[in-house]
Design an enzyme around this catalytic site. Sequence first.
Site, PDB file in Angstrom:
ATOM      1  N   HIS A  34      -5.756 -12.884   8.212  1.00 15.59           N
ATOM      2  CA  HIS A  34      -4.986 -13.972   7.607  1.00 15.59           C
ATOM      3  C   HIS A  34      -4.465 -14.878   8.716  1.00 15.59           C
ATOM      4  O   HIS A  34      -4.161 -14.421   9.826  1.00 15.59           O
ATOM      5  CB  HIS A  34      -3.814 -13.430   6.786  1.00 15.59           C
ATOM      6  N   CYS A  69      -7.168 -19.171   3.426  1.00 17.76           N
ATOM      7  CA  CYS A  69      -6.251 -19.327   4.563  1.00 17.76           C
ATOM      8  C   CYS A  69      -6.907 -20.033   5.753  1.00 17.76           C
ATOM      9  O   CYS A  69      -6.354 -20.989   6.307  1.00 17.76           O
ATOM     10  CB  CYS A  69      -5.672 -17.976   4.970  1.00 17.76           C
ATOM     11  N   HIS A 129       0.717 -22.095   4.838  1.00 13.31           N
ATOM     12  CA  HIS A 129      -0.519 -21.332   4.677  1.00 13.31           C
ATOM     13  C   HIS A 129      -0.945 -21.311   3.222  1.00 13.31           C
ATOM     14  O   HIS A 129      -0.194 -21.677   2.318  1.00 13.31           O
ATOM     15  CB  HIS A 129      -0.353 -19.905   5.213  1.00 13.31           C
TER      16      HIS A 129
END
Length: 338
Positions: free
Chosen positions: A302, A254, A314
């Site tokens: 994240h 990520c 993402h």
Amino acid sequence: MGSHRRLVPTSGFNRGAGTALCVLSAATAALGAVPAHAAPHTDTKAEVDRLYEEAEKATQAYDKADETAATLRREVGQAQDGIARQQQRINTMRDALGSLAGAQYRSGGIDPTVALLFSDDPADYLDKASTLDRISAHQAGRLRELRSALRELAQERAEAAGKLAELQKSRTAVAAHKKTVERKLAKARQLLNSLPFGQRAAYDRASRSGGGGIPDLSGVVPPDARVAAAIAAARSALGRPYVWGATGPSGFDCSGLMQWSYAHAGVHLPRTSQEQRFAGRQVPLSQAQPGDLVVYRSDASHVAMYVGNGQVIHAPYPGAPVRYDRVNMMPVSSVTRV
């Protein structure tokens, strides 16, 4: 992830090395589509969710340790180069002083003070001020220069030794975090492999597809050229696989995707999602603009890029390629404008 994920169809799915984790968060979304008679396996959903989150935390820790190790490797290399240059300088100075001694020998013998130039510690000789009147000012100046160079060399060697020790610690941390990620993933895989084939297939399908469709971003205009370049880079990565610890171009985790995308806009972002959280000015989610970094969970484990109309791009989790998802796919902890 959690059952809040809305998965979007993508193409180019790659079942490479990263697919060892393909069911980590997909399990959460997939279970939402499992028939009611599968309710006894709801504890599987919670356990896979937990393992996924812990694996992602360990991935970010791995990213940080790996970045630190890379920085230290460069610093150690630079220190070693500096030591080599300093040693060469000292050798040249000793050669010059040796020439001086040879000239004195040919003219009738070496002054005892010059002979001390070749001792293991010429600085000790200089520290004896009572003997300074026995050598010329030129000789004294060269001795002082040599003493200074020797001290600098000793300091550089000590600093290099310290960096080498730090590097070893960082390498140990990298290995430990890697083992943690792999252990979490292996446990999740074992858990999911114990389920009936139909449910395992549902997890696999959910990691690759869903019913969200490609979002309509036709009316979205980036605020400036820099952000437009970062978004264009992120969109070019759609469909590429999640690979933990990777910063592209063939795979990403990520934070690696965010760093890679903004690098295309000439902006260097820190490596981890925790650091990226503070890479700019934080704004409310209600004021999010295209290009903003959306950070999730209270531990900032994240991160995604907001692209407008309530959508982000993402790298979700292993087994799920880079894709669009809704901005509220999981609890948002902060929004950062780079």
